[in-house]
Design an enzyme around this catalytic site. Structure first.
Site, PDB file in Angstrom:
ATOM      1  CB  THR A  65      -1.080  -0.138   1.282  1.00  0.00           C
ATOM      2  OG1 THR A  65      -1.911   1.094   1.007  1.00  0.00           O
ATOM      3  CG2 THR A  65      -0.320  -0.187   2.576  1.00  0.00           C
ATOM      4  CE  LYS A  69      -1.501   1.049  -3.383  1.00  0.00           C
ATOM      5  NZ  LYS A  69      -2.863   0.708  -3.784  1.00  0.00           N
ATOM      6  N   GLY A 132      -0.965   7.218  -4.602  1.00  0.00           N
ATOM      7  CA  GLY A 132      -0.779   6.118  -4.939  1.00  0.00           C
ATOM      8  C   GLY A 132      -1.813   5.340  -5.701  1.00  0.00           C
ATOM      9  CE  LYS A 158       2.074  13.275  -5.460  1.00  0.00           C
ATOM     10  NZ  LYS A 158       1.703  13.060  -3.775  1.00  0.00           N
TER      11      LYS A 158
HETATM   12  P1  ATR Z   1       1.168   9.705  -1.590  1.00  0.00           P
HETATM   13  O1  ATR Z   1       0.892  10.919  -2.118  1.00  0.00           O
HETATM   14  O2  ATR Z   1       2.279   9.390  -0.644  1.00  0.00           O
HETATM   15  O3  ATR Z   1       1.016   8.330  -2.726  1.00  0.00           O
HETATM   16  P2  ATR Z   1      -1.579   9.020  -0.950  1.00  0.00           P
HETATM   17  O4  ATR Z   1      -2.219   8.856   0.503  1.00  0.00           O
HETATM   18  O5  ATR Z   1      -2.073   8.119  -1.836  1.00  0.00           O
HETATM   19  O6  ATR Z   1      -0.116   9.333  -0.641  1.00  0.00           O
HETATM   20  O7  ATR Z   1      -2.073  10.635  -1.701  1.00  0.00           O
HETATM   21  C1  ATR Z   1      -2.331  11.595  -0.629  1.00  0.00           C
HETATM   22  C2  ATR Z   1      -2.980  12.472  -1.552  1.00  0.00           C
HETATM   23  O8  ATR Z   1      -3.870  13.356  -0.878  1.00  0.00           O
HETATM   24  C3  ATR Z   1      -2.232  13.507  -2.416  1.00  0.00           C
HETATM   25  O9  ATR Z   1      -2.878  13.637  -3.842  1.00  0.00           O
HETATM   26  C4  ATR Z   1      -2.208  14.834  -1.567  1.00  0.00           C
HETATM   27  O10 ATR Z   1      -1.708  15.751  -2.189  1.00  0.00           O
HETATM   28  P3  ATR Z   1      -0.223  16.190  -2.484  1.00  0.00           P
HETATM   29  O11 ATR Z   1       0.174  15.390  -3.619  1.00  0.00           O
HETATM   30  O12 ATR Z   1      -0.063  17.762  -2.799  1.00  0.00           O
HETATM   31  O13 ATR Z   1       0.492  15.975  -1.293  1.00  0.00           O
HETATM   32  C5  ATR Z   1      -3.260  14.782  -1.133  1.00  0.00           C
HETATM   33  N1  ATR Z   1      -3.651  15.624   0.017  1.00  0.00           N
HETATM   34  C6  ATR Z   1      -3.014  15.124   1.462  1.00  0.00           C
HETATM   35  N2  ATR Z   1      -3.234  16.303   2.350  1.00  0.00           N
HETATM   36  C7  ATR Z   1      -4.035  17.248   1.493  1.00  0.00           C
HETATM   37  C8  ATR Z   1      -4.492  18.617   1.909  1.00  0.00           C
HETATM   38  N3  ATR Z   1      -4.349  19.101   3.256  1.00  0.00           N
HETATM   39  N4  ATR Z   1      -5.011  19.295   1.003  1.00  0.00           N
HETATM   40  C9  ATR Z   1      -5.022  18.880  -0.326  1.00  0.00           C
HETATM   41  N5  ATR Z   1      -4.670  17.789  -0.880  1.00  0.00           N
HETATM   42  C10 ATR Z   1      -4.139  17.116   0.258  1.00  0.00           C
END
Ligand code: ATR
Length: 268
Positions: A65, A69, A132, A158
């Site tokens: 997870t 991934k 992810g 991203k």
């Molecule tokens: P990862 O990015 O490590 O794969 P994820 O849990 O799959 O982890 O993704 C978290 C998502 O939530 C991301 O798209 C993240 O945005 P960023 O790429 O800018 O980090 C988004 N996210 C998390 N907290 C957020 C917030 N406070 N406001 C807007 N988007 C948020």
């Protein structure tokens, strides 16, 4: 003769929240399979050694997870076509001497959507987030014949990077909204009762609001959508179906989806 117990894990960071052990252990017992499934929090530096243990069959297989991934891919021998195209692996199996990475999130999402009375062919979809699980969702949506996919992520780069994997993707600034028939929350906003700071009051009714989060069962995103006359669905079925597909890959048995498992997955 005693047979060695098979060991499976889900790896991630954080991992505490994962319901995978509950579900897999329930199905293992139900199907009289002599195996155990546990969760383990790893750091990126631990991945290589962990996966070596699968190659040596000290560990039989694993789920992967967030945030690993993609990071597991260099340590695998082969990828399924879906894992290859999404650069995303959530299930590792050991077959004929090789480590093979699969992506069962795609079929999980597809089956969850097919169970709804909402035909996505020719529809426009807005995705919030670029983490992810998003490549798998985009892959599945394309297969379902949607006409347009727009991605909005706080870190726009991203979202832009997803264009390396998929053609015809559009990205917009976080905070903007474009016309959609279906909107998907694939961010982590809502896990801890946070609100998504976007105004959906002008988008109309009868849209499909989908949240990948299933614990809590109704995030603020879904609660408000329901109030405004939209259809809502959380990520529970997607989770169950991705687990079911992984179970089939490892054990060559199709486990049952019953009320019992939904009770099992109710919030602690
Ligand atoms: P990862 O990015 O490590 O794969 P994820 O849990 O799959 O982890 O993704 C978290 C998502 O939530 C991301 O798209 C993240 O945005 P960023 O790429 O800018 O980090 C988004 N996210 C998390 N907290 C957020 C917030 N406070 N406001 C807007 N988007 C948020």
């Amino acid at each position: 003769m005693t047979t060695k117990i098979k060991k499976y894990f889900v790896i991630g960071n954080p991992i505490d929240h994962s319901f995978s052990p509950k579900l897999h252990n329930y199905w293992l017992k139900e199907n009289n399979i002599n195996a155990l499934y546990d969760k383990i929090k790893l750091d990126e530096d631990d991945l290589e050694n962990f996966i070596k243990d699968i190659k040596q069959q000290k560990i039989t297989g694993c789920n992967v997870t967030v945030p690993f991934k993609q990071a597991v891919i260099p340590f695998l021998d082969k990828l399924s076509p879906e894992a290859k195209q999404t650069r995303s692996v959530n299930t590792i199996i050991f077959k004929d001497g090789s480590l093979v990475g699969h992506n069962t999130d795609i079929v999980g999402f597809t089956k969850a959507i097919q169970g709804l009375s909402f035909n996505l062919r020719g529809k426009k979809v807005l995705i919030l987030g670029a983490g992810g699980v998003v490549p798998s969702i985009i892959f599945a949506l394309n297969k379902m014949g949607v006409s347009k996919i727009i991605v909005s992520n706080r870190t726009r780069q991203k979202a832009e990077n997803l264009k390396n994997l998929f053609e015809n993707l559009k990205t917009i600034e976080w905070g903007n909204i474009e016309y959609f028939d279906m909107i998907i929350n694939a961010t982590s906003l809502g896990l801890n009762n946070e609100k998504i700071n976007l105004d959906f009051s002008n988008v109309g009714k009868n849209k499909l609001f989908y949240d990948v989060i299933y614990n809590p069962a109704e995030t603020n995103f879904l609660k408000n959508a329901k109030k405004n006359g939209n259809l809502i669905e959380n990520g529970k079925l997607m989770f169950v179906y991705q687990a079911l597909e992984a179970f089939k890959l490892w054990h060559e048995v199709e486990p049952k989806i019953s009320n019992e498992i939904f009770k099992l997955l109710e919030n602690d």
